[in-house]
Design an enzyme around this catalytic site. Structure first.
Site, mmCIF file in Angstrom:
data_model
loop_
_atom_site.group_PDB
_atom_site.id
_atom_site.type_symbol
_atom_site.label_atom_id
_atom_site.label_comp_id
_atom_site.label_asym_id
_atom_site.label_seq_id
_atom_site.Cartn_x
_atom_site.Cartn_y
_atom_site.Cartn_z
ATOM 1 N N GLU A 68 0.816 -1.212 0.000
ATOM 2 C CA GLU A 68 0.000 0.000 0.000
ATOM 3 C C GLU A 68 0.849 1.261 0.000
ATOM 4 O O GLU A 68 0.393 2.325 -0.364
ATOM 5 C CB GLU A 68 -0.984 0.005 1.180
ATOM 6 C CG GLU A 68 -0.353 0.112 2.558
ATOM 7 C CD GLU A 68 0.108 -1.245 3.088
ATOM 8 O OE1 GLU A 68 0.185 -2.184 2.278
ATOM 9 O OE2 GLU A 68 0.395 -1.356 4.283
ATOM 10 N N ASP B 273 20.309 17.852 -31.168
ATOM 11 C CA ASP B 273 20.605 18.718 -32.299
ATOM 12 C C ASP B 273 22.011 19.269 -32.069
ATOM 13 O O ASP B 273 22.682 18.895 -31.121
ATOM 14 C CB ASP B 273 19.516 19.780 -32.522
ATOM 15 C CG ASP B 273 19.623 20.965 -31.591
ATOM 16 O OD1 ASP B 273 20.281 20.841 -30.546
ATOM 17 O OD2 ASP B 273 19.028 22.016 -31.904
ATOM 18 N N ASN C 141 6.464 -14.291 3.861
ATOM 19 C CA ASN C 141 5.942 -14.415 5.225
ATOM 20 C C ASN C 141 4.430 -14.541 5.250
ATOM 21 O O ASN C 141 3.873 -15.355 5.986
ATOM 22 C CB ASN C 141 6.354 -13.199 6.053
ATOM 23 C CG ASN C 141 7.787 -13.312 6.515
ATOM 24 O OD1 ASN C 141 8.427 -14.343 6.287
ATOM 25 N ND2 ASN C 141 8.290 -12.279 7.150
ATOM 26 N N ASN D 105 2.537 -5.203 9.772
ATOM 27 C CA ASN D 105 2.534 -4.486 8.507
ATOM 28 C C ASN D 105 2.876 -3.006 8.693
ATOM 29 O O ASN D 105 3.650 -2.427 7.923
ATOM 30 C CB ASN D 105 1.156 -4.631 7.870
ATOM 31 C CG ASN D 105 1.106 -4.036 6.493
ATOM 32 O OD1 ASN D 105 1.857 -4.433 5.626
ATOM 33 N ND2 ASN D 105 0.249 -3.050 6.306
HETATM 34 N N1 LIG Z 1 17.853 32.890 -39.879
HETATM 35 C C1 LIG Z 1 18.014 32.136 -40.967
HETATM 36 N N2 LIG Z 1 17.958 32.653 -42.175
HETATM 37 C C2 LIG Z 1 18.105 31.891 -43.263
HETATM 38 N N3 LIG Z 1 18.299 30.577 -43.231
HETATM 39 C C3 LIG Z 1 18.368 29.978 -42.057
HETATM 40 C C4 LIG Z 1 18.230 30.726 -40.849
HETATM 41 N N4 LIG Z 1 18.331 29.871 -39.822
HETATM 42 C C5 LIG Z 1 18.524 28.665 -40.359
HETATM 43 N N5 LIG Z 1 18.554 28.700 -41.695
HETATM 44 C C6 LIG Z 1 18.728 27.571 -42.600
HETATM 45 O O1 LIG Z 1 17.992 26.460 -42.115
HETATM 46 C C7 LIG Z 1 18.854 25.382 -41.841
HETATM 47 C C8 LIG Z 1 18.373 24.622 -40.650
HETATM 48 O O2 LIG Z 1 18.436 25.413 -39.495
HETATM 49 P P1 LIG Z 1 19.295 24.981 -38.273
HETATM 50 O O3 LIG Z 1 20.681 24.670 -38.704
HETATM 51 O O4 LIG Z 1 19.104 25.970 -37.205
HETATM 52 O O5 LIG Z 1 18.536 23.639 -37.944
HETATM 53 P P2 LIG Z 1 18.712 22.737 -36.679
HETATM 54 O O6 LIG Z 1 18.135 21.426 -37.016
HETATM 55 O O7 LIG Z 1 18.181 23.430 -35.479
HETATM 56 O O8 LIG Z 1 20.266 22.619 -36.626
HETATM 57 P P3 LIG Z 1 21.202 22.483 -35.368
HETATM 58 O O9 LIG Z 1 21.408 21.039 -35.238
HETATM 59 O O10 LIG Z 1 22.416 23.214 -35.806
HETATM 60 O O11 LIG Z 1 20.538 23.105 -34.186
HETATM 61 C C9 LIG Z 1 20.205 26.028 -41.617
HETATM 62 O O12 LIG Z 1 21.245 25.129 -41.882
HETATM 63 C C10 LIG Z 1 20.176 27.159 -42.631
HETATM 64 O O13 LIG Z 1 20.521 26.709 -43.899
HETATM 65 MG MG LIG Z 2 18.727 23.923 -33.567
#
Ligand SMILES: Nc1ncnc2c1ncn2[C@@H]1O[C@H](COP(=O)(O)OP(=O)(O)OP(=O)(O)O)[C@@H](O)[C@H]1O
Ligand SMILES: [Mg+2]
Length: 839
Positions: free
Chosen positions: A282, A324, A656, A681
């Site tokens: 419990e 990421d 037990n 208990n």
């Molecule tokens: N402010 C921006 N203006 C124009 N293009 C952008 C901008 N931010 C991101 N991108 C484009 O979008 C793509 C993906 O964004 P980003 O790299 O932030 O993705 P993510 O998955 O968050 O990557 P990370 O693993 O680096 O965090 C970038 O590689 C770039 O080419």
């Molecule tokens: Mg990112």
């Protein structure tokens, strides 16, 4: 149902909720909060103390006990009546007190990472937790914010929201301040709904419904009802059902047998009830809550804030961590280090165009934009005015701005370079001439790009297109036939601590995978620099060509994923889960939210966007993987302590009760009276209060920890048998050697079973020899204290009240010897009983 809230004119709505454009007064808001309740859809809203106690009283076990007390009282057995009532209230008090305290602490931590909103109160802007918003509040919204409740737009500038969670529509929709005649929420252009998020632009809204009264609250109620339980909850449930079945079976069997043997019915009933109480763990719910809450407090010291307690188990069980790139593997201190034009030589024109784009876009401004603006000169921007924009999204991977300088109107586009190049038909030379791109030129441009990427730089392409001078709006479709201008080149230095942190996670049995939206070359270079043990690479393009089964077949062998869309991040997580992995995902962007939600353990960081933080189960206060490695160890430790309690219950205690049930059939009196069983208990429960505080050896946190029902069964059978062997020995000695009469038999059995049940914790709390892995002092004190209390109750002055008698010294010595022998054998057997059986 009358008019929907978005069909009401703004003035009428303001009047109806007693608010104005300047918002509510602080006092009025506080009063409304008290009346309406917090703006949350959580089903487990805080329960008041009285409600908690009432709930416990309604539990079947407690109800049975109260019936037993009533029956005892009615039959004139006032001692039993008093003792049962005391037992019930002590255990409820213990439960409620511990649980309330632990939960309050965990709640406070959670509040520290709560999403906040900017609200107007008494005409001034304040940051308050989203939970404190009430009907009538006026809230400011900006890109990246979650819409905190349902309401209407009061003012908007390019306000676009993503309503995917509500409508399934993946593209942002624009919201404006009008009165809508739409019948459905999806079509109401002036309505904002909780659970959606602001993609770009800004605005203010008037809140008209909060918490469960929102559209999302209604959906979330079914969502959470249908939400599949986590591995931890499933394990707990299975265990509970197993114990319940055994208990029902045993109790009915005993009751029936006693009646068949024509034993006194009342006594038999009370005995069966006491057995049921003895068998039921419990305190398990309380121990789980307290252990998890304490785990959450300890993790907070390691800078991990837990939002969903059960996720602690999942973190300890995690076999794959996906992360990421930016901010976790890199420092996210992004700097612009170059801005080559189409000939590869740095050009002021490229920065100027990029700055116009970064300055005027209304989406979430990224670190890349900050780096560009930090580098740009004021005069780059002074002559430009903004007309319109198409905000960034992670599927297009680019952003466009329509801007004017004098009579000239340009769509300035920047984004992922390879796609920008693919959309360009001509290129601007250093002298300003625009020439068409032919095959050779395209190859030359690609070569410049590839070379910098391979060197580990992050690149954005910059391009533009001249449009008619009277153009006032643009759309994504305008991002074609571009004139390519050049690149912005960034560095994002690798995080020094990332390499060792990944090594630690891998040593803990967690495979680390990188899932990034960035280019493959950049990801590869970074992983190389950090020296991560990464195998294989897959791109979003490849993933798009695979169905879920094909993806699942490949996903475990690949550690790097590049140029993936938000949706693909989620697919990767699902594929890994389909392969039986327990998956964590760490991310900070809007693009990471779907994957955070899909993971067993969704992780985010304190500085992340609202959407990501809201979706996460845990928040890292420092964006650092070593924090997570600490958290993993803590999660495993917490789970190990829960397992200790479970093992206690399934070994000695269960054995037990079982032996006692059987013994009751072969001797003419009860081996323990119902009251004695209840006392047994209660004391046993008290002895276990120290478990959540206990230390866990490093050996036990070295590998992912998860429920292992087979292992638990093996353990129960081995340790339970041992316990029963000793019970039979005790039984035989008492009957054959001492020919003990009822009271003496019961006293001896009570002392022996208390001692074995309580002391066995020191054996099974660790797989190492018990003297080598020391328990935490609190556990030592609660266990030995409980044992002392048991002995005192049985042999002390109050013994006779409960039907105990003093035992002859030789019998005491015999019991002592039995306990020592049991302890020794349990210690010898535990290595096998605790050996993992898993996978
Ligand atoms: N402010 C921006 N203006 C124009 N293009 C952008 C901008 N931010 C991101 N991108 C484009 O979008 C793509 C993906 O964004 P980003 O790299 O932030 O993705 P993510 O998955 O968050 O990557 P990370 O693993 O680096 O965090 C970038 O590689 C770039 O080419
Ligand atoms: Mg990112």
């Amino acid at each position: 149902m009358g008019v929907a809230f978005w069909q009401e004119p703004v003035e009428a709505a303001l009047r109806r909720v007693g608010s104005s454009g300047a918002g509510l007064g602080a006092a009025e808001a506080a009063a409304r909060l008290a009346a309406e309740g917090p703006n949350t859809i959580a089903t487990t809203a805080k329960r008041s103390l009285v409600r908690r106690i009432l709930r416990k009283l309604a539990e079947p076990l407690v109800a049975i006990l109260i019936i037993a007390a009533a029956v005892s009282g009615a039959s004139g057995d006032w001692t039993s009546f008093a003792i049962i009532i005391v037992v019930v209230f002590l255990s409820i008090a213990l439960d409620v007190f511990q649980e309330t305290r632990a939960e309050a602490a965990a709640e406070a931590l959670k509040r520290s990472v709560a999403v906040r909103a900017e609200v107007l109160r008494d005409g001034a802007a304040h940051e308050v937790p989203v939970e404190a918003l009430v009907v009538g509040d006026v809230v400011r919204l900006a890109a990246g914010d979650l819409v905190p409740a349902d309401g209407i737009v009061l003012s908007a500038r390019g306000l676009h929201v993503n309503e995917a969670l509500l409508t399934g529509e993946p593209y942002p929709v624009e919201k404006v301040a009008t009165t809508s005649t739409a019948d459905t929420p999806a079509e109401a252009a002036n309505a904002l709904f909780a659970g959606t998020s602001v993609v770009s632009g800004e605005g203010t809204m008037l809140i008209l419904a909060t918490g469960r009264a929102t559209e999302f609250g209604a959906i979330a109620a079914d969502l959470s009802a249908n939400e599949p339980p986590t591995a931890f909850e499933r394990g707990l449930h299975q265990l509970g059902m197993l114990i319940l079945r055994l208990t029902i079976f045993l109790v009915l069997f005993v009751l029936l047998a006693h009646l068949v043997f024509a034993r006194p019915p009342l006594e038999s009933f009370l005995f069966a009830v006491a057995l049921a109480v003895g068998l039921t763990p419990e305190l398990l719910p309380m121990v789980v809550t307290v252990t998890l809450s304490r785990g959450a407090l300890r993790m907070a010291k390691k800078r991990v804030i837990v939002k969903r307690l059960a996720a602690i188990h999942d973190l300890g069980a995690m076999t794959v961590l996906c992360t990421d790139k930016t901010g976790t593997l890199t420092d996210a201190k992004i700097a612009l280090v170059g801005h080559p034009g189409a000939d590869g030589v740095d050009s002021a024109r490229v920065v100027a165009l990029a700055a116009v784009n970064s300055r005027f876009e209304t989406g979430i401004r990224s670190a890349l934009d900050e780096a560009i603006l930090a580098h740009a000169a004021d005069h780059d921007l002074a002559e430009w005015t903004k007309i319109d924009d198409v905000p960034f999204d992670f599927d297009r991977r680019r952003v466009s701005v329509l801007a004017a300088r004098g009579a000239e109107r340009l769509v300035v586009v920047k984004g992922a370079p390879e796609e920008m190049l693919a959309r360009a038909v001509s290129v601007e030379e250093a002298d300003g001439r625009v020439v068409p791109i032919d095959g050779a030129r395209r190859a030359a441009l690609t070569a410049i790009h590839d070379e910098r990427c391979a060197a580990g730089f992050r690149l954005l392409g910059v391009a533009y297109r001249i449009v008619e001078p009277d153009r006032v709006t643009i759309a994504a479709a305008d991002e074609t036939d571009l004139v390519f201008a050049g690149w912005c080149v960034f560095v994002d230095p690798p995080k020094a601590s990332a390499g060792p942190a990944v090594a630690r996670l891998e040593a803990q049995g967690v495979t680390v995978k990188v899932i990034s939206g960035d280019a493959a070359a950049v990801v590869k270079h970074l992983v190389g620099t950090l020296g991560l043990p990464a195998r294989g690479l897959m791109t979003g393009e490849e993933i798009a060509g695979l169905d879920d089964l094909q993806l699942a077949a490949r996903v475990t062998e690949v550690d790097l994923f590049a140029r993936v869309s938000p949706d693909q991040k989620m697919r990767i997580i699902r594929a890994l889960r389909a392969r039986g992995e327990t998956v964590g995902f760490l991310g900070d962007g809007v693009n990471d939210a779907p994957a955070i939600r899909a993971a067993d353990v969704g992780l985010s960081v304190d500085g992340a966007t609202d959407v990501a933080r809201e979706a996460a189960d845990m928040i890292l206060l420092a964006p650092d993987l070593s924090v997570l490695a600490d958290g993993v160890a803590e999660g495993r430790r917490t789970f190990a302590n829960i397992l200790k309690y479970v093992r206690m219950g399934t070994s000695s205690n269960f054995g037990n009760m079982l032996s006692m049930a059987l013994a009751s059939l072969v001797i003419p009196f009860l081996p323990l009276t119902p009251i004695q069983i209840l006392i047994n208990n209660l004391i046993y429960d008290l002895s276990e209060i120290g478990i959540p505080f206990d230390d866990v050896s490093e050996a036990e946190t070295a590998r992912p920890q998860a429920w292992d029902m087979r292992g638990l069964l093996v353990f129960t059978v081995m340790m339970g048998t041992l316990s029963s062997v000793f019970d039979i020995a005790t039984f035989a000695i008492l009957r054959l050697v001492y020919a003990a009469p009822a009271a003496e038999f019961q006293t001896a059995w009570f002392v022996e079973s208390m001692a074995t049940q309580i002391l066995v914790i020191f054996v099974i709390r660790t797989a190492a020899p018990f003297w080598r892995d020391r328990p935490h002092p609190i556990l030592t004190v609660t266990s030995l204290g409980a044992l002392a209390a048991a002995i005192w109750l049985a042999l002390g002055a109050f013994g006779p009240t409960f039907g105990f008698v003093m035992l002859p010294t030789s019998l005491l010595a015999t019991i002592g010897a039995l306990v020592v022998a049991y302890f020794g054998l349990a210690e010898a057997l535990k290595r096998r009983a605790l050996a993992p059986t898993r996978r």
